[in-house]
Structure formats: C-alpha cells, structure tokens
Design a protein around this motif. Sequence first.
Motif, PDB file in Angstrom:
ATOM      1  N   ALA A 161     -19.431  13.443  -5.672  1.00  0.00           N
ATOM      2  CA  ALA A 161     -19.558  12.684  -4.079  1.00  0.00           C
ATOM      3  C   ALA A 161     -19.858  11.292  -4.125  1.00  0.00           C
ATOM      4  O   ALA A 161     -20.945  10.580  -5.630  1.00  0.00           O
ATOM      5  N   ILE A 162     -19.100  10.941  -3.218  1.00  0.00           N
ATOM      6  CA  ILE A 162     -18.452   9.454  -3.994  1.00  0.00           C
ATOM      7  C   ILE A 162     -20.197   8.677  -4.040  1.00  0.00           C
ATOM      8  O   ILE A 162     -20.104   8.055  -4.679  1.00  0.00           O
ATOM      9  N   GLU A 163     -21.292   9.139  -3.262  1.00  0.00           N
ATOM     10  CA  GLU A 163     -22.132   8.567  -2.829  1.00  0.00           C
ATOM     11  C   GLU A 163     -22.960   8.780  -4.650  1.00  0.00           C
ATOM     12  O   GLU A 163     -23.942   7.522  -4.691  1.00  0.00           O
ATOM     13  N   LYS A 164     -23.169   9.520  -4.921  1.00  0.00           N
ATOM     14  CA  LYS A 164     -24.101   9.723  -6.024  1.00  0.00           C
ATOM     15  C   LYS A 164     -23.136   8.712  -7.251  1.00  0.00           C
ATOM     16  O   LYS A 164     -24.034   8.225  -8.287  1.00  0.00           O
ATOM     17  N   ASP A 183     -21.326  -4.998  -7.698  1.00  0.00           N
ATOM     18  CA  ASP A 183     -21.866  -5.214  -6.798  1.00  0.00           C
ATOM     19  C   ASP A 183     -20.891  -5.116  -5.691  1.00  0.00           C
ATOM     20  O   ASP A 183     -21.358  -4.597  -4.219  1.00  0.00           O
ATOM     21  N   ASP A 184     -20.110  -5.942  -5.897  1.00  0.00           N
ATOM     22  CA  ASP A 184     -19.118  -6.052  -5.274  1.00  0.00           C
ATOM     23  C   ASP A 184     -18.172  -4.307  -5.285  1.00  0.00           C
ATOM     24  O   ASP A 184     -18.170  -4.501  -3.921  1.00  0.00           O
ATOM     25  N   PHE A 185     -18.221  -3.823  -6.075  1.00  0.00           N
ATOM     26  CA  PHE A 185     -17.508  -2.420  -6.139  1.00  0.00           C
ATOM     27  C   PHE A 185     -18.865  -1.524  -5.415  1.00  0.00           C
ATOM     28  O   PHE A 185     -18.193  -0.388  -4.150  1.00  0.00           O
ATOM     29  N   LEU A 186     -19.836  -1.464  -5.004  1.00  0.00           N
ATOM     30  CA  LEU A 186     -20.450  -0.980  -4.205  1.00  0.00           C
ATOM     31  C   LEU A 186     -20.553  -1.236  -2.528  1.00  0.00           C
ATOM     32  O   LEU A 186     -20.679  -0.123  -1.741  1.00  0.00           O
ATOM     33  N   ASN A 187     -20.180  -2.818  -2.236  1.00  0.00           N
ATOM     34  CA  ASN A 187     -19.959  -3.192  -1.008  1.00  0.00           C
ATOM     35  C   ASN A 187     -18.458  -2.426  -0.468  1.00  0.00           C
ATOM     36  O   ASN A 187     -18.530  -1.846   0.614  1.00  0.00           O
ATOM     37  N   LEU A 188     -17.718  -2.602  -1.798  1.00  0.00           N
ATOM     38  CA  LEU A 188     -16.675  -1.540  -1.084  1.00  0.00           C
ATOM     39  C   LEU A 188     -16.981  -0.463  -0.714  1.00  0.00           C
ATOM     40  O   LEU A 188     -16.430   0.551  -0.064  1.00  0.00           O
ATOM     41  N   GLY A 189     -17.561   0.565  -1.828  1.00  0.00           N
ATOM     42  CA  GLY A 189     -18.137   1.763  -1.267  1.00  0.00           C
ATOM     43  C   GLY A 189     -18.599   2.081  -0.099  1.00  0.00           C
ATOM     44  O   GLY A 189     -18.396   2.886   1.278  1.00  0.00           O
ATOM     45  N   LEU A 194     -13.438   3.411  -0.290  1.00  0.00           N
ATOM     46  CA  LEU A 194     -12.459   4.084  -1.858  1.00  0.00           C
ATOM     47  C   LEU A 194     -12.476   5.039  -0.963  1.00  0.00           C
ATOM     48  O   LEU A 194     -11.678   6.330  -2.219  1.00  0.00           O
ATOM     49  N   ALA A 195     -12.811   5.982   0.336  1.00  0.00           N
ATOM     50  CA  ALA A 195     -12.907   7.246  -0.094  1.00  0.00           C
ATOM     51  C   ALA A 195     -11.594   7.754   0.286  1.00  0.00           C
ATOM     52  O   ALA A 195     -10.956   9.079  -0.065  1.00  0.00           O
ATOM     53  N   HIS A 196     -11.026   7.040   1.235  1.00  0.00           N
ATOM     54  CA  HIS A 196      -8.999   7.441   1.119  1.00  0.00           C
ATOM     55  C   HIS A 196      -8.544   7.271  -0.255  1.00  0.00           C
ATOM     56  O   HIS A 196      -7.208   8.649  -0.186  1.00  0.00           O
ATOM     57  N   ILE A 197      -8.798   7.021  -0.863  1.00  0.00           N
ATOM     58  CA  ILE A 197      -8.414   6.619  -2.933  1.00  0.00           C
ATOM     59  C   ILE A 197      -8.564   8.066  -3.337  1.00  0.00           C
ATOM     60  O   ILE A 197      -8.262   8.317  -3.997  1.00  0.00           O
TER      61      ILE A 197
END
Length: 293
Positions: A161-164, A183-189, A194-197
């Motif tokens: 899962a994305i969250e994990k 941190d930047d990537f976590l903020n995108l999440g 990110l989900a639509h990719i």
Amino acid sequence: MMRLDLDKGLLNSILAVAALVEARDPYTGGHLWRVAQFSRMLGEKAGLSNGEVFQVSLGGYLHDLGKVGVPDEILNKPGRLTAEEYAVIKTHPQVGQRAMAPHPMAPLAMDHILSHHERPDGKGYPHNLEGEQVPYQARIVGIADAFDAMTSTRPYRTGMAIEKALAIIEAGKGTQFDAALADDFLNLGKAGALAHIVGHSSEGMALAECPVCGPILALSPDTQDGDKIYCTSCTGELQVHRNATRFETAPTGQLGDAQAMIPMIETASMREILDAVPGHIHLPDESPYNGVG
Ligand SMILES: [Fe+2]
C-alpha cells in the motif's frame, strides 16, 4: 556549466533502447514510465528548473538500462537471491554506464544510470558514495525507484500500500534516502499526488495481474470487457473483465502463440518525454561525464 544541445532524434533512439530493455522483462510493466513520473514530480517539488525537471524524468526512464546485462534467470528469479546472484544484479548501473557512454546524449542520464542505488549513508552501490557525493538527480531517481519497487506487484508478491511504502521512505530518511528529498516525496504522498501513477503503466493505461503467476500486464487504452490478453510470463490466455475500478483477468486454459507473445511497446511514454525536450540544457562542470561522446 556545460551547454548541451538536445537532439530529439538522438533522444528518441535512447528511449527506444530503454523500451526494448523493458519489453524483455515481463515483471516490470510500466516501471520506467512510473519512475520517470515520480522523478519529474519530485524534481518539481524540490524546485528544479524546467530543464532539470526534463533531465530527471529522462534519467528516471533510463535508469535501469543496464538490466539488459543481467541474465534472465537472475532477473526473473522468484525466490531469494544468493550472494553471488545479488552481486550480478549490482553490476547493472555499470553495465548501463558502459553501454551508454558512447552516445552523444549520454551526459544527460549518466548520473541517474550509474548512481541511482547509492545511499547517503554510503551503503549503496556501485561506489559507496556518501551524502553530497551522490549526484542530486540520482538521489531523486533513487527515491522514485524504491517507491515504485515497493508499490509494484511482482511474481509471488503483491504491491505494498502507498502508506506503507511512504512509511518505509520516512524511516530511511538520511540513511537510505536523502532527507530533504524524502520529505518532499512524503508531502507529495500526503497530498495524494502519487496514487494515479501507482498501478498504471502510462496515462490511461491500466495494469492487470495474471492470476497464475502475478506479473503486471499493461492494457492498451482500448481494451474492452471480454478481450483476450496474454501473460508475458506464463503465456497463458486471459479473458479481461472490466469492473468499476479495475480490470480482473480469468485464465481460459489456452496458451498464447508466438504472435500473441509479441511485447507491447509503450510509445505513449516516449512521446510524453519527447514533448518536453528543451532546446538545450546546462550541466554542471564537475560531472565526470561531460564531453563523453
Ligand atoms: Fe536499478
């Protein structure tokens, strides 16, 4: 800074080679496209210029070119790798570097190809670079690649899962991953960007799973309910059932013939990257690859 004039035809030729490498590996359906997308988004978030954003998405698409040098039985091995096999896998950045070096556009993607498995704590490969020694754009591709590897379904392993996967990136801040970029990537999440990719192979191309062996299969945008597709791994014929949110597949018991097994080449991904090509780009002088080719 070194100015490099970009040639669309030459860039197209590298992308075609990368697509060939991907077509050979049934388990990575859409991996290059997704890593290119995650790299682009992270580059934008981190404030890179337009030219740099183009460069990092190209690097994301090309990063695993060297996998062509890893034998199929190691690359596609479902179980745990032996130390010797893992040592072979770890050569792929250098294989990619050598293969690409003579190409006139090589300086664009060399850092990404050679250094995407380096880590800030020095425990990466191939050169155990540390911290700032790891080229900045390679750190971006490293995060994008790790996230996609975690969230992709592989044989005998369903994607996380994305969250994990984001929690693992959080835990690896400063050791496995560049802390600020993580941190930047976590903020995108957190923003849901990110989900639509995840689970797609390119914009509008969904993925389906073979119920027999697990690999992810890219479905063309015009796939209809009831169409037959073929697993690129076990060659089994699958009937596609489209439901509200995704495609399900059911084995028909038939096997695909040689014609049915021709891999799909994702030209849409290449077009997306080529559409964004700037006329020229400036590369830092300290890059050891400047002037190659
Ligand atoms: Fe890699």
